[in-house]
Design an enzyme around this catalytic site. Structure first.
Site, PDB file in Angstrom:
ATOM      1  CB  VAL A 181      41.841  43.338  50.072  1.00 32.09           C
ATOM      2  CG1 VAL A 181      43.168  42.821  50.304  1.00 32.09           C
ATOM      3  CG2 VAL A 181      40.882  42.730  50.786  1.00 32.09           C
ATOM      4  CE  LYS A 183      37.188  40.150  42.278  1.00 33.44           C
ATOM      5  NZ  LYS A 183      37.306  40.246  40.972  1.00 33.44           N
ATOM      6  CD  GLU A 230      38.595  35.183  33.756  1.00 29.95           C
ATOM      7  OE1 GLU A 230      39.175  36.081  33.852  1.00 29.95           O
ATOM      8  OE2 GLU A 230      38.024  34.475  34.341  1.00 29.95           O
ATOM      9  N   GLY A 247      31.729  39.097  37.700  1.00 28.51           N
ATOM     10  CA  GLY A 247      30.435  39.238  38.030  1.00 28.51           C
ATOM     11  C   GLY A 247      29.545  38.164  37.059  1.00 28.51           C
ATOM     12  CD  GLU A 281      33.136  39.655  41.250  1.00 25.87           C
ATOM     13  OE1 GLU A 281      33.650  38.470  40.785  1.00 25.87           O
ATOM     14  OE2 GLU A 281      31.796  39.770  41.700  1.00 25.87           O
ATOM     15  CB  ALA A 343      39.144  37.567  37.187  1.00 24.06           C
ATOM     16  NE  ARG A 387      32.065  28.316  35.979  1.00 23.02           N
ATOM     17  CZ  ARG A 387      32.370  29.349  36.035  1.00 23.02           C
ATOM     18  NH1 ARG A 387      33.684  29.588  36.685  1.00 23.02           N
ATOM     19  NH2 ARG A 387      31.618  30.083  35.688  1.00 23.02           N
ATOM     20  CE  LYS A 422      31.689  31.621  39.630  1.00 22.80           C
ATOM     21  NZ  LYS A 422      32.551  32.527  40.073  1.00 22.80           N
TER      22      LYS A 422
END
Length: 435
Positions: A181, A183, A230, A247, A281, A343, A387, A422
């Site tokens: 992969v 990422k 997001e 990021g 990323e 992401a 979150r 996070k």
């Protein structure tokens, strides 16, 4: 899948001031509270008049078929005619097709909305059921005095102890170095329990999230609560928008920085906008969203470079993509097409998903899946469930999640620190951290 009931819906304009969350009755089952708020505006509701659970690879399609049947059979009186009025469903979908946690689409009995100074109440009943005796304005006159009271809670380790997490990251980097992969996004969990074994109340958790993270979208659907920065996709009047975050760097203090562009050697934004690891990323994530949206849009604007989004605990690289719809897809169908983005999964998608299943050591459930709402026109908002925490079936514990994107340059100890950072949002909301 059970047949959709016939519903009667009415939305009435009202005057409302103050926090919509204070109107949630304390006796309501916390798993029947729905919320979508940003900077005080949005939607808050409770009760369940209709719902469906789906699973597997067809979880999105099955939910949308159920919704179409429900919508087509409903009798709707909507004097407001704003996004979020009339018949509205809230949804939360499992990250993986093989998850044992079902995806949910639900219609609340009572829904309060506010947008640009205008407010309304929507009430929903089944065919043959009488309307509630309370006038909508009476609902808004109530206030829950228990809202700000936090429960005594204690945190325990999750599926993979924190001390073992750097080893998981090291194995992921080995898979990247081997070319499997480019990422992969890996997440871990922790569990928070009521000290006295009682039910965990979600209303004060939502209140603290909304106040501290006002620039994000505070959500609650079927016991999944959080504050996501997001936006997977917003569809409104033929325009689609998606916010990509990838990021991250910790904020060393709560002092706001000068306006962008980044300046000064100690400005952490300089790290983000010059870090090859974070920029790579972010680029992976932007490309995955762009590729998924493009077939549905006659034109699609993709920013040339990201900006820095400032949140109370972290800074993120962010890009806002916008497009003009051409396919006629609903917001839920767009969310399904976009999920999972790089992401929250990685690149290439299928290989990254396989690595997640082999290394993460847990079922994500609805964490990192689409969460949001959709109205009768198909417009709506779908964020990514980040979150966040998920209330257990017995309502006595909450499972919290946090993850990060792993690339070849990732440092295992730094990735552990990022997950701890996070987790701050939900730890604060649950009263585990000082205000």
């Amino acid at each position: 899948m059970s047949p959709a009931p016939r519903l009667r819906v009415r939305s009435v304009a009202v005057d409302v001031t103050g926090d919509l969350l204070t109107r949630i009755p304390d006796e309501v089952d916390p798993r029947e509270v729905v919320t979508w708020l940003r900077e005080g505006d949005g939607l808050v509701g409770w009760g369940t008049v209709a719902s469906v659970s789906t699973s597997g690879v067809d979880r999105f399609e099955d939910a949308e078929r159920w919704w179409e049947a429900l919508r087509d059979a409903a009798a709707v009186e909507d004097e407001v005619r704003l996004p979020g009025s009339g018949l509205v469903a809230f949804g939360s979908f499992a990250f993986a097709a093989g998850s044992t946690d079902p995806s949910v689409l639900t219609v609340p009995r009572v829904l309060m909305g506010r947008r640009d100074g205008l407010a309304w109440v929507t009430q929903v009943v089944t065919e043959g059921e009488p309307w509630p005796p309370d006038h909508p304005a009476e609902l808004l006159g109530r206030s829950n005095p228990m809202l700000g009271t936090l429960d005594p809670l204690v945190e325990t380790e999750g599926s993979v102890p924190a001390a073992a997490w750097p080893g998981v990251i090291s194995r992921a980097v080995e898979r990247i170095d081997a070319g499997e992969v480019e990422k992969v996004v890996l997440a871990r969990d922790v569990v928070v329990r009521h000290r006295e074994g009682r039910v965990v109340r979600l209303a004060p958790v939502l209140e603290r999230l909304e106040k501290r993270y006002a620039a994000t979208w505070t959500f609650a659907v079927a016991g999944l609560v959080g504050a996501t920065p997001e936006m997977l996709v917003r569809l409104q009047a033929g325009r689609a928008r998606s916010r990509v975050l990838a990021g991250t760097i910790r904020r060393s203090n709560g002092i706001p920085l000068p306006p962008e562009p980044a300046q000064g050697p100690n400005d952490p934004r300089l790290h983000l906008v010059t870090s090859t690891k974070d920029l790579d990323e972010h680029a992976f994530a932007v490309r995955s969203v762009s590729a998924a949206l493009a077939p549905h849009c006659s034109e699609l604007h993709v920013p040339e470079a990201p900006y820095v989004l400032e949140l109370p605990d972290v800074y993120h690289l962010a890009s806002d993509l916008t497009g003009t719809m051409a396919s006629g897809a609903t917001s839920l169908r767009l969310a399904a097409a976009l999920h999972p983005t790089a992401a929250v999964c990685g690149t290439p998608t299928e290989a990254a998903a396989r690595v997640i299943g082999e290394l993460e050591g847990m079922d994500r459930g609805r964490y990192a899946g689409p969460v949001g709402w959709m109205d009768g026109s198909g417009d709506g908002d779908w964020g990514i469930a980040l979150r966040c925490g998920e209330l257990s079936a017995d309502r006595r514990s909450v499972r919290l999640f946090a993850g990060g994107g792993i690339v070849a340059a990732s440092d295992p100890e730094a990735e552990l620190a990022e997950t701890e950072m996070k987790l701050t949002a939900m730890r604060h909301a649950l009263g585990l951290l000082a205000p």
